[in-house]
Design an enzyme around this catalytic site. Structure first.
Site, PDB file in Angstrom:
ATOM      1  N   CYS A  35      60.922  -0.939  -8.769  1.00  0.00           N
ATOM      2  CA  CYS A  35      60.384  -1.941 -10.130  1.00  0.00           C
ATOM      3  C   CYS A  35      61.270  -3.304 -10.202  1.00  0.00           C
ATOM      4  CB  CYS A  35      60.875  -0.868 -11.323  1.00  0.00           C
ATOM      5  SG  CYS A  35      62.688  -0.772 -11.592  1.00  0.00           S
ATOM      6  N   CYS A 104      64.235   5.448 -11.765  1.00  0.00           N
ATOM      7  CA  CYS A 104      65.400   4.904 -12.212  1.00  0.00           C
ATOM      8  C   CYS A 104      66.749   5.567 -12.047  1.00  0.00           C
ATOM      9  CB  CYS A 104      65.034   4.914 -13.641  1.00  0.00           C
ATOM     10  SG  CYS A 104      63.263   4.444 -13.971  1.00  0.00           S
TER      11      CYS A 104
END
Ligand code: FES
Length: 144
Positions: A35, A104
């Site tokens: 990301c 994440c």
């Protein structure tokens, strides 16, 4: 069922150990290949024990929650034990994350490893580079 567990929401809304550390003994900064988000982790070490941890992230809510939990899990631990921390353990401690947010949590694991490596480098502590080669590299598939 809610998308995020109560623990994730708690660590997202009340993150532990957020901030900068001016006198850190090790600092790690990593980016997420998936990301593009960034995480910075600071550790303070005394007699081989991590006495304080701080983090800063330009990441999403899951990055905040996982880093917050990661700091809690390594504080008070031996430096080498912090290297054992896996993103899986962090996710488990948070009672899970949605599959598309697992990447994440990788950011938190890598930032801890990068901070430990910096601590070793600054203090001339010898280590097996293999220890870090698996954790610290830009590999799309490992960021899944
Ligand atoms: Fe980038 Fe979560 S989407 S860290």
């Amino acid at each position: 069922m809610a998308l995020y567990s109560d623990k994730v929401m708690d660590h997202f809304q009340n993150p532990r150990n957020v901030g900068k550390m001016d006198d850190a003994d090790g600092v790690g900064e990593v980016g997420n290949a998936k990301c593009g988000d960034i995480m910075k982790m600071y550790i303070k070490v005394k007699d081989g024990i991590i006495t304080d941890v701080k983090f800063n992230t330009f990441g999403c809510g899951s990055a905040i929650a996982t880093s917050s939990m990661a700091t809690e899990l390594i504080k008070g631990k031996k430096v080498e034990d912090a290297l054992e921390l896996s993103n899986k353990a962090v996710v488990e401690a948070l009672d899970g994350l949605p599959a598309h947010k697992i990447h994440c949590s990788v950011l938190a694991e890598e930032a801890v490893a990068a901070a430990v490596k910096d601590y070793y480098d600054r203090n001339g502590i010898a280590y097996d580079p293999e220890l870090f080669s698996k954790k610290l590299h830009d590999c799309e598939s490992c960021a899944e």
